[in-house]
Design a protein around this motif. Structure first.
Motif, PDB file in Angstrom:
ATOM      1  N   LEU A   1      42.220  38.572  48.904  1.00 22.03           N
ATOM      2  CA  LEU A   1      41.038  38.699  48.051  1.00 22.03           C
ATOM      3  C   LEU A   1      40.584  40.150  48.150  1.00 22.03           C
ATOM      4  O   LEU A   1      40.796  40.797  49.167  1.00 22.03           O
ATOM      5  CB  LEU A   1      39.897  37.792  48.527  1.00 22.03           C
ATOM      6  N   CYS A   2      39.902  40.642  47.137  1.00 24.71           N
ATOM      7  CA  CYS A   2      39.343  41.997  47.241  1.00 24.71           C
ATOM      8  C   CYS A   2      37.924  41.899  47.801  1.00 24.71           C
ATOM      9  O   CYS A   2      37.441  40.817  48.150  1.00 24.71           O
ATOM     10  CB  CYS A   2      39.351  42.682  45.880  1.00 24.71           C
TER      11      CYS A   2
ATOM     12  N   TYR B   1      35.423  36.750  39.029  1.00 26.91           N
ATOM     13  CA  TYR B   1      35.250  38.141  38.577  1.00 26.91           C
ATOM     14  C   TYR B   1      36.389  38.568  37.650  1.00 26.91           C
ATOM     15  O   TYR B   1      36.413  38.191  36.511  1.00 26.91           O
ATOM     16  CB  TYR B   1      35.081  39.071  39.774  1.00 26.91           C
ATOM     17  N   CYS B   2      37.355  39.303  38.165  1.00 26.52           N
ATOM     18  CA  CYS B   2      38.245  39.991  37.214  1.00 26.52           C
ATOM     19  C   CYS B   2      39.388  39.118  36.705  1.00 26.52           C
ATOM     20  O   CYS B   2      39.578  37.981  37.139  1.00 26.52           O
ATOM     21  CB  CYS B   2      38.770  41.282  37.833  1.00 26.52           C
TER      22      CYS B   2
ATOM     23  N   LYS C   1      35.047  42.108  46.394  1.00 29.07           N
ATOM     24  CA  LYS C   1      34.124  41.269  45.617  1.00 29.07           C
ATOM     25  C   LYS C   1      34.396  39.784  45.885  1.00 29.07           C
ATOM     26  O   LYS C   1      33.478  39.005  46.125  1.00 29.07           O
ATOM     27  CB  LYS C   1      34.265  41.553  44.116  1.00 29.07           C
ATOM     28  N   GLY C   2      35.672  39.419  45.818  1.00 30.77           N
ATOM     29  CA  GLY C   2      36.021  38.020  46.074  1.00 30.77           C
ATOM     30  C   GLY C   2      35.647  37.597  47.482  1.00 30.77           C
ATOM     31  O   GLY C   2      35.109  36.504  47.703  1.00 30.77           O
TER      32      GLY C   2
ATOM     33  N   VAL D   1      42.460  39.151  37.273  1.00 39.22           N
ATOM     34  CA  VAL D   1      43.580  38.795  38.156  1.00 39.22           C
ATOM     35  C   VAL D   1      43.570  37.283  38.390  1.00 39.22           C
ATOM     36  O   VAL D   1      44.606  36.637  38.424  1.00 39.22           O
ATOM     37  CB  VAL D   1      43.500  39.552  39.506  1.00 39.22           C
ATOM     38  N   GLY D   2      42.351  36.708  38.535  1.00 38.37           N
ATOM     39  CA  GLY D   2      42.231  35.252  38.675  1.00 38.37           C
ATOM     40  C   GLY D   2      42.729  34.738  40.008  1.00 38.37           C
ATOM     41  O   GLY D   2      43.559  33.818  40.083  1.00 38.37           O
ATOM     42  N   CYS D   3      42.223  35.312  41.097  1.00 32.67           N
ATOM     43  CA  CYS D   3      42.705  34.922  42.433  1.00 32.67           C
ATOM     44  C   CYS D   3      42.230  33.524  42.830  1.00 32.67           C
ATOM     45  O   CYS D   3      41.089  33.133  42.549  1.00 32.67           O
ATOM     46  CB  CYS D   3      42.179  35.908  43.479  1.00 32.67           C
TER      47      CYS D   3
ATOM     48  N   CYS E   1      38.392  32.748  41.689  1.00 29.97           N
ATOM     49  CA  CYS E   1      37.376  33.806  41.715  1.00 29.97           C
ATOM     50  C   CYS E   1      36.793  34.015  40.313  1.00 29.97           C
ATOM     51  O   CYS E   1      37.529  33.999  39.328  1.00 29.97           O
ATOM     52  CB  CYS E   1      38.005  35.100  42.232  1.00 29.97           C
TER      53      CYS E   1
ATOM     54  N   HIS F   1      41.285  45.863  39.402  1.00 35.60           N
ATOM     55  CA  HIS F   1      42.165  44.703  39.619  1.00 35.60           C
ATOM     56  C   HIS F   1      42.783  44.838  41.017  1.00 35.60           C
ATOM     57  O   HIS F   1      44.009  44.945  41.174  1.00 35.60           O
ATOM     58  CB  HIS F   1      43.252  44.654  38.531  1.00 35.60           C
ATOM     59  N   PRO F   2      41.917  44.828  42.044  1.00 35.22           N
ATOM     60  CA  PRO F   2      42.364  45.277  43.367  1.00 35.22           C
ATOM     61  C   PRO F   2      43.503  44.472  43.983  1.00 35.22           C
ATOM     62  O   PRO F   2      44.355  45.050  44.659  1.00 35.22           O
ATOM     63  CB  PRO F   2      41.102  45.134  44.234  1.00 35.22           C
ATOM     64  N   VAL F   3      43.542  43.185  43.753  1.00 34.36           N
ATOM     65  CA  VAL F   3      44.602  42.408  44.410  1.00 34.36           C
ATOM     66  C   VAL F   3      45.965  42.705  43.778  1.00 34.36           C
ATOM     67  O   VAL F   3      46.973  42.814  44.487  1.00 34.36           O
ATOM     68  CB  VAL F   3      44.255  40.902  44.403  1.00 34.36           C
TER      69      VAL F   3
HETATM   70 FE1  SF4 Z   1      38.342  38.266  42.337  1.00 31.97          FE
HETATM   71 FE2  SF4 Z   1      39.089  40.561  43.414  1.00 31.97          FE
HETATM   72 FE3  SF4 Z   1      40.908  38.713  42.816  1.00 31.97          FE
HETATM   73 FE4  SF4 Z   1      39.686  40.076  40.891  1.00 31.97          FE
HETATM   74  S1  SF4 Z   1      41.078  40.926  42.444  1.00 31.97           S
HETATM   75  S2  SF4 Z   1      40.033  37.860  40.916  1.00 31.97           S
HETATM   76  S3  SF4 Z   1      37.633  40.317  41.729  1.00 31.97           S
HETATM   77  S4  SF4 Z   1      39.283  38.538  44.364  1.00 31.97           S
END
Ligand code: SF4
Length: 886
Positions: free
Chosen positions: A45-46, A13-14, A48-49, A16-18, A11, A174-176
């Motif tokens: 995934l959150c 975005y943030c 956004k992901g 966390v690096g999912c 991902c 950092h939702p996940v």
């Molecule tokens: Fe992407 Fe969301 Fe995971 Fe952050 S927590 S890396 S935004 S999916």
């Protein structure tokens, strides 16, 4: 990628690096799911992901190079950039040029940019927008550990008995990881303490929330260190074997009594003691900290105050224990590894160490290695303003909108003699100031690696062709370097760059430096292609990577011992005053990312919160004459912005909160960084983005409007407007300060002139200055505008759904009224983006008996996919229960 084929990537975005699986579907679109094998997210995934597949539109993409606004080709563009930089260096020296880069770059891009600037141009004037995100953590790590090392792993959040979250809206930012923590709380009863001036979605999970005064974290953690000493919680063996400076740090900490801490933080001494006791008595403690700690004029001291408590108790690098800095951006850590910060050399080496300079110079065969640190972001743009920097190259970021004192930075860039911008879009404010625009590949198109907050390197893989003639950043930088006459930049693929990066980390290392990828320096092209996520260091001794460091000491200082850093509480650099009596805090919301370049393309992400807002405590709203829905002017000594009032007791008295995302092209009136001053932490150079003295006032708007339209409306002439995408077009909130007696003059142009026989216009006026106008084309709704002298109250989510739909006579009446009929109830503001479930639907389900978050999930699916909305559902549950109880 062929239809049905899948690619594993990461991902964008943030921090966390999912891990993400991208699958090409039959109609050419991309389906996104979480990678069950990725250790950051295990398939989650959150919001956004999950919505990444919505963001491949070519709208707003920069497709070809441009010179002075004219389309060009790569050849001409490269010559122009190389000539501009070479001539400037020849005439004014290496320090007259600068690169400003981004945590959105891949490690390979970052590596080449840093090599060009520090090794070959001969200046260290390369800094990154990560300076704004986590530079204080880097500085704090280096002071304590002798290296920029994150000691732990995400797993520790699941193995801890107590997780302390400091300055972090973990649920939204950092939702996940937040979901992993929430699951641990449910499974094993992990206690959660949130330390944050604001009540946020994260505090929904907290067993205790400590709403300390902004900027008072050093006092809080110094108080904790003193308490740990008093209550016998110090691990004397660890302290004496593996650390230095404990006594001096403790003396500083003890200088403030419990009542002094209570006064400095405005926290109740009983609550303080409860927190201290919980920390003292729980062995497995992880302290997670983020931008609320880092973005401060005392950010580095805050970091060290936290680390001191973990060193004192020996709770570091062990299962379920440790201080844990979580980065904001997807590759802030990769940037740190390659020396993307102006004060670092590559591979975590340092300018201050002559041996390190010698190692890097010899490895790169660099003719002209920079001898000293370069300018950090705020200073760098000051030198652009003063004219000392005459050529600037900005990559994948938008400093004209996102730097503190953004208007001044924007003016400085505008006046800079030569500005190059590489980006995926030409719609940013910075891109509009460029002499040369270079189209860069975006996520899904480019190939390379990123490192997340737990030191885990993952591959970002390409699965769609680059748009137009866009190119990878590493290739763009290399081509310019070659044309500037430098050798060592003939890269043909990112795998070559990664191998070089890994080899530099290993070069004359012998265990003396933390960043060590010696185990990956001979990775074949296939090995690089197939690289699975791994935590550095990766060496012969640790072929599978390293989960944790420092449990047995082994710090990277000269003595191998960690340093306690003696810190004292200092107030923030600016003070409130009668002119600016409130403190502005800024940050992220759940469903948007940075300045919305990518997330703004997703209709479902835009449906969660569709316009900029300012959160104000009800007492402050009363004092300043502000009501819900008013357009509010927020002014600081630097400038002013407009945003909608959100009045909530979740905000502390005396403070306001504004999100960072809205800038041009979605709401140029709300650029919050135009308010923020350029005070920085003296050690890390990180700006104080969380503490700006401001005042608020109701902006006099004579009318307000809400509209939906099947084409993008031009709203530039209005003082307040905010635009968002919908599935079938656009929605907008508008306000004007001109007097109206009926349909606002400026909005008339939005409707078609009705020449076509198929276009029908119908309208309603309420006789009080408000009304509505609709247009249908061939029976389908194309435009609807509602205006009123007061904030407009209509069923927004329902109206958005009506766009493009066939409208019969009955529905036209409902449309004109802006109210859904009983047969089509209004969803309300979207809470669950994945299943597009609104607040009204959730409240109705609760009234019908859904008495828990899970029960709402069963009834409506809400919260059952990415889970990012679960805390908001929880809050609705409390509100509904309270209403029922009255
Ligand atoms: Fe992407 Fe969301 Fe995971 Fe952050 S927590 S890396 S935004 S999916």
């Amino acid at each position: 990628m062929l239809a049905g084929a899948t690619v594993k990537t990461t991902c964008p975005y943030c921090g966390v690096g999912c891990g993400v699986i991208a699958r090409q579907n039959d109609d050419g679109g991309v389906e996104i799911s979480g990678d069950p094998d990725h250790p950051a997210n295990f398939g989650r995934l959150c919001s956004k992901g999950s919505a990444l597949g919505d963001t491949f539109s070519l709208d707003d993409r920069l497709l070809t190079p441009r010179i002075h606004g004219q389309m060009s080709d790569w050849n001409e563009a490269f010559d122009r950039v190389a000539r501009g930089f070479s001539e400037t260096v020849r005439a004014h020296g290496p320090d007259s040029v600068a690169l400003y880069v981004s945590g959105q770059l891949l490690t390979e891009d970052y590596y080449v940019a840093n090599k060009l600037m520090k090794g070959f141009i001969g200046s260290a004037n390369i800094d990154t927008n990560s300076r704004l995100c986590m530079a204080s953590s880097v500085a704090g790590h280096k002071r304590a550990f002798g290296s920029d090392t994150v000691p732990g792993a995400y797993k520790d959040l699941e193995e801890a008995d107590l997780v302390v979250l400091v300055g972090s809206n973990f649920a939204w930012c950092h939702p996940v990881l937040f979901q992993r923590l929430a699951a641990a709380k449910q499974d094993r009863g992990t206690r959660v303490i949130v330390i944050d001036p604001r009540e946020t979605a994260t505090t929904e999970l907290a067993d205790m929330h400590l709403p300390l005064d902004p900027g008072s974290d050093v006092a809080l953690f110094n108080g904790l260190l003193g308490y740990l000493a008093e209550t016998g919680a110090i691990d004397h063996a660890f302290v004496s074997n593996h650390t230095e400076g404990f006594d001096i740090a403790l003396e500083s900490a003890k200088a403030m009594s419990l009542s002094g801490v209570a006064e400095a933080t405005s926290l109740d001494p009983i609550r303080l003691t409860q927190f201290y006791r919980a920390f003292s008595e729980t062995k497995k403690v992880v302290t997670v900290y983020s931008q609320g700690v880092n973005q401060s004029s005392v950010g580095t001291d805050k970091v060290n105050a936290i680390i001191n408590c973990h060193l004192a108790t020996g709770r570091i690098g062990r299962e379920g224990m440790g201080p844990f800095s979580i980065t904001g951006q997807p590759n802030a850590m990769g940037g740190r590894e390659v020396g993307g910060l102006a004060n670092q050399l590559a591979a975590h080496m340092s300018f201050e160490d002559p041996d390190h300079r010698d190692i890097v110079a010899r490895f790169w065969e660099a003719p002209n290695l920079a001898a000293a640190p370069g300018l950090k972001a705020v200073d760098l743009f000051d030198r652009v303003e003063s004219g000392q920097i005459k050529a600037l190259w900005v990559m994948a970021t938008n400093p004209a909108a996102s730097m503190p004192d953004a208007d001044r930075v924007s003016a400085a860039i505008k006046a800079c003699p030569f500005v190059v911008v590489s980006d995926v879009t030409d719609t940013t404010k910075t891109a509009s100031l460029a002499h040369v625009l270079l189209p860069a590949m975006g996520w899904g198109e480019k190939d390379g690696t990123v490192t997340n907050s737990e030191r885990r390197i993952s591959r970002q893989r390409s699965f769609v062709a680059g748009a137009g003639s866009s190119k990878p950043d590493w290739w763009i930088i290399s081509q310019v370097a070659l044309r500037m006459g430098f050798t060592g930049f003939s890269y043909e693929k990112p795998a070559e760059i990664f191998r070089e990066h890994a080899a530099l980390s290993a070069f004359e290392n012998d265990g003396t430096r933390d960043f060590d990828l010696s185990g990956l320096k001979s990775l074949s092209d296939i090995g690089y292609e197939e690289l699975t996520p791994v935590q550095w260091p990766v060496s012969e001794k640790a072929e599978q990577g390293t989960q944790r460091l420092f449990d047995q000491g082994g710090f990277f200082t000269k003595t191998k011992k960690a340093n306690f850093v003696s810190v004292v509480h200092k107030p923030p650099a600016s003070n409130t005053s009668t002119q600016y009596p409130l403190v502005l805090n800024s940050g992220r919301i759940r469903d948007q990312w940075h300045t919305m370049t990518r997330t703004g393309q997703s209709a479902r992400l835009s449906s969660h919160i569709a316009e900029p807002f300012v959160e104000v405590h009800p007492d402050d709203a009363l004092s300043f004459g502000i009501a819900v829905g008013d357009v509010v002017r927020v002014a600081s000594a630097r400038g002013s912005i407009l945003a909608k009032a959100s009045v909530t007791a979740r905000q502390s008295r005396g403070t306001v909160f504004v999100p960072i995302h809205w800038t041009a092209p979605y709401a140029p009136c709300a650029e919050v960084d135009a308010l923020v001053g350029s005070n920085t932490d003296p050690i890390s150079g990180q700006p104080e983005l969380k503490y700006t003295p401001v005042r608020i006032e109701r902006a006099v708007m004579r009318w307000h409007a809400f509209l939906v339209s099947d084409c993008k409306p031009d709203l530039a002439s209005f003082p307040y407007w905010a635009l968002a995408r919908t599935k079938s077009g656009w929605r907008a909130e508008v306000a004007g300060d001109d007097p109206i007696s009926s349909f606002p003059e400026g909005l008339k142009g939005l409707l078609s002139n009705g020449q076509s026989a198929e276009v029908e216009t119908f309208f309603y006026e309420d006789g009080l200055g408000g009304g509505s106008r609709m247009q249908c084309n061939a029976g389908k709704l194309t435009h609807a505008v509602f205006w009123s002298p007061k904030p407009v109250e209509v069923a927004r989510a329902w109206l958005v759904d009506q766009l493009g739909r066939e409208q019969d006579l009955k529905s036209r009446y409902a449309l004109l009224a802006g109210r859904a009929g009983a047969d089509q109830p209004d969803k309300g503001a979207i809470v669950c983006s994945c299943f597009e479930v609104g607040a009204n639907q959730i409240t109705r389900a609760m009234r019908d008996g859904a008495d828990s978050i899970d029960a709402v999930g069963v009834a409506l699916n809400a919260g059952t996919n990415c889970g990012s909305c679960r805390s908001e559902i929880g809050r609705l549950l409390v509100v509904t229960e309270m209403k029922e109880a009255v």
